[in-house]
Design an enzyme around this catalytic site. Structure first.
Site, short mmCIF file in Angstrom:
data_model
loop_
_atom_site.label_atom_id
_atom_site.label_comp_id
_atom_site.label_asym_id
_atom_site.label_seq_id
_atom_site.Cartn_x
_atom_site.Cartn_y
_atom_site.Cartn_z
CE LYS A 11 -11.30 1.53 10.61
NZ LYS A 11 -10.56 1.98 9.42
CG PHE A 52 -2.83 6.37 12.89
CD1 PHE A 52 -2.73 7.67 12.45
CD2 PHE A 52 -2.01 5.96 13.92
CE1 PHE A 52 -1.84 8.56 13.00
CE2 PHE A 52 -1.10 6.84 14.50
CZ PHE A 52 -1.02 8.14 14.04
CG ASN A 54 -0.23 -0.10 2.50
OD1 ASN A 54 0.51 0.80 2.85
ND2 ASN A 54 -0.42 -1.20 3.22
N GLY A 81 -0.31 1.97 16.91
CA GLY A 81 -0.42 1.22 15.65
C GLY A 81 -0.52 2.21 14.50
N PRO A 112 -4.10 -11.27 10.79
CG PRO A 112 -2.15 -11.66 12.00
CD PRO A 112 -2.78 -11.87 10.65
CG ASP A 113 -7.18 -5.77 13.94
OD1 ASP A 113 -6.34 -5.07 14.55
OD2 ASP A 113 -8.14 -5.29 13.31
CB ILE A 114 -1.18 -6.01 14.83
CG1 ILE A 114 -0.71 -6.96 13.73
CG2 ILE A 114 -0.07 -5.78 15.87
CD1 ILE A 114 0.31 -6.39 12.79
CE LYS A 141 8.31 -13.11 -13.53
NZ LYS A 141 9.09 -12.71 -14.67
N1 CTP Z 1 -4.35 -2.51 12.18
C1 CTP Z 1 -3.70 -3.56 12.76
N2 CTP Z 1 -3.74 -4.79 12.19
C2 CTP Z 1 -4.43 -4.99 11.06
C3 CTP Z 1 -5.13 -3.91 10.44
C4 CTP Z 1 -5.05 -2.67 11.03
O1 CTP Z 1 -3.05 -3.38 13.80
N3 CTP Z 1 -4.47 -6.19 10.52
C5 CTP Z 1 -4.33 -1.19 12.83
C6 CTP Z 1 -3.65 -0.09 12.07
O2 CTP Z 1 -2.28 0.00 12.43
C7 CTP Z 1 -4.42 1.13 12.49
C8 CTP Z 1 -5.82 0.60 12.72
O3 CTP Z 1 -5.67 -0.79 12.93
O4 CTP Z 1 -3.98 1.65 13.73
C9 CTP Z 1 -6.82 0.88 11.63
O5 CTP Z 1 -6.50 0.25 10.45
P1 CTP Z 1 -7.44 0.33 9.15
O6 CTP Z 1 -6.77 -0.46 8.10
O7 CTP Z 1 -7.75 1.74 8.86
O8 CTP Z 1 -8.72 -0.34 9.68
P2 CTP Z 1 -9.35 -1.71 9.32
O9 CTP Z 1 -9.62 -2.40 10.58
O10 CTP Z 1 -8.52 -2.43 8.34
O11 CTP Z 1 -10.74 -1.30 8.71
P3 CTP Z 1 -11.17 -1.01 7.21
O12 CTP Z 1 -10.06 -1.49 6.31
O13 CTP Z 1 -12.42 -1.75 7.10
O14 CTP Z 1 -11.37 0.47 7.15
#
Ligand code: CTP
Length: 402
Positions: free
Chosen positions: A336, A322, A210, A272, A304-306, A288
């Protein structure tokens, strides 16, 4: 009054004047206060005090010339300008003030003063008539207009035998002035910051990524370290330099970032700031991928959502996250924050020319029972505001519970 303490990196510039000998004491006092000091002298200053004296006191070689190939191959002058948390020129002669007021960069010291974005302080020292001269006074006014801070001069007996205004401020007074606003308000805290985007491999040569540059996270790590915190920066791929006094763990994927965060254990504040990829390939290909003329489908599985994992820990830290949104910023960010268990969320609007991969940004900070809008500003400035808000929230909580 207690002796001030600091871990600032201070560039001491010495220009030509008899007060140069007092700059030796200044360097010593700054080091005693905990600062790291590098000294740059003008050619004229070296006639008053030998560079070797400053080298012995500061513990580092002294730079005197701009076009010194050997010195430039170490920390070049731009790196030195960036290294400094603050610059202080003591003594600042009438000539140095005149050159700086006119934006000249005709030696190393004036070049550094122009090239740095750290605050610049001058401690003038000169004969009282030179100080009172309209030309010096005009330069003085102009320097203040340019954002330079003037420390002194003091009045009193002068080396030339006269008495009046123009004496350099005593080293202790300069140290007090330099360190007066030095906040060590995160001393003793461990801050973990995730930064930059993650890369999720598709095959050995391709990945999902990204637009995050890592600037916000690196600025937060830098600011926390300046405020005295022990800082661990868990960074996705980024070409940004590691801020001073920050321990950096480089990772590539979201899973590696999570493992690194978990390995750090107990922390006081978790930020985060990483743009973590929400998905990765179910099975990255080990060779490849070749085009076949057919459409290609990739199966993605959630990462995983860290931050959520950190917020769910027992003994959790204060969690700052963020939200990058293209629309409904306030509404989505507020939801969120609650969904992920964050104490504070910093929301920004992203899209063409906004948010990612830029040095500046505008943020909306939301927490339980409060909010704050931060206007478009440099990410380093925003980092400071975020930690100031952290203090405000914890202070309000303490007041509410007492
Ligand atoms: N984050 C995280 N782990 C992930 C995704 C996000 O720790 N797998 C943390 C980011 O570092 C940030 C926050 O979650 O602090 C928000 O991330 P964002 O990508 O904006 O939110 P999402 O939960 O992915 O929601 P969406 O993509 O549906 O907007």
């Amino acid at each position: 009054m207690n002796a001030p303490s600091s871990n600032q990196r201070i560039l001491v510039g010495v220009s030509g004047g008899i007060a140069a000998y007092k700059a030796v004491v200044l360097v010593r006092r700054l080091i005693e206060a905990g600062c790291e000091v590098r000294v740059v002298m003008t050619e004229a200053a070296t006639r008053f005090v030998a560079p070797l004296t400053f080298q012995a006191v500061s513990g580092h070689p002294v730079r005197t010339t701009l076009l010194d190939a050997e010195a430039e191959s170490g920390m070049d002058h731009i790196a030195l300008a960036r290294w400094a948390d603050a610059v202080v020129v003591a003594p600042a002669s009438a000539d140095l003030m005149a050159r700086l007021a006119n934006g000249l960069a005709d030696d190393l010291l004036t070049t550094l003063c122009l090239a740095t974005d750290a605050p610049v302080h001058l401690a003038p020292a000169m004969n009282r008539q030179m100080w009172a001269h309209p030309a010096t006074q005009a330069n003085h006014a102009r320097l203040i207009e340019h954002g330079v801070t003037l420390l002194g001069p003091a009045a009193g007996a002068q080396a030339c035998g006269e008495t009046g205004e123009g004496r350099m401020l005593e080293p202790d007074a300069i140290v007090d002035a330099l360190l007066a606003n030095d906040q060590q308000d995160l001393a003793g805290r461990h801050v973990v910051v995730t930064a930059a985007g993650t890369r999720e491999p598709i095959d050995p040569v391709r990945f999902i990524a990204n637009r995050s540059s890592g600037r916000m996270g690196f600025a937060l790590a830098d600011d926390a370290a300046r405020r005295g915190a022990v800082v661990t920066l868990v960074a996705g791929p980024s070409t940004l330099p590691t801020p001073a006094r920050v321990e950096r763990i480089d990772v590539e994927t979201a899973q590696q970032m999570q493992t690194a965060v978990e390995s750090i254990g107990v922390t006081d504040i978790f930020v985060g700031a990483a743009a973590v990829a929400d998905f990765r390939l179910a099975a990255p290909v080990d060779h490849k991928l070749k085009k076949s003329g057919e459409t290609l489908s990739l199966e993605l599985v959630p990462n995983p959502d860290i931050i959520r994992g950190v917020a769910e820990r027992s003994g959790r830290p204060f969690v700052i996250g963020f939200a990058a949104e293209t629309d409904h910023v306030r509404e989505y960010a507020a939801a969120k924050r609650v969904a992920k268990g964050m104490d504070l969320i910093c929301a920004n609007e992203v899209g063409p020319g906004k948010g990612f991969d830029r040095p500046d940004n505008a943020l909306l900070l939301l927490w339980e029972g409060g909010e704050r809008e931060l206007a478009q500003a440099d990410k380093r400035h925003l980092a400071g505001e975020i930690f100031d808000t952290y203090h405000q929230i914890t202070q309000d909580r303490d007041d509410a519970s007492s």
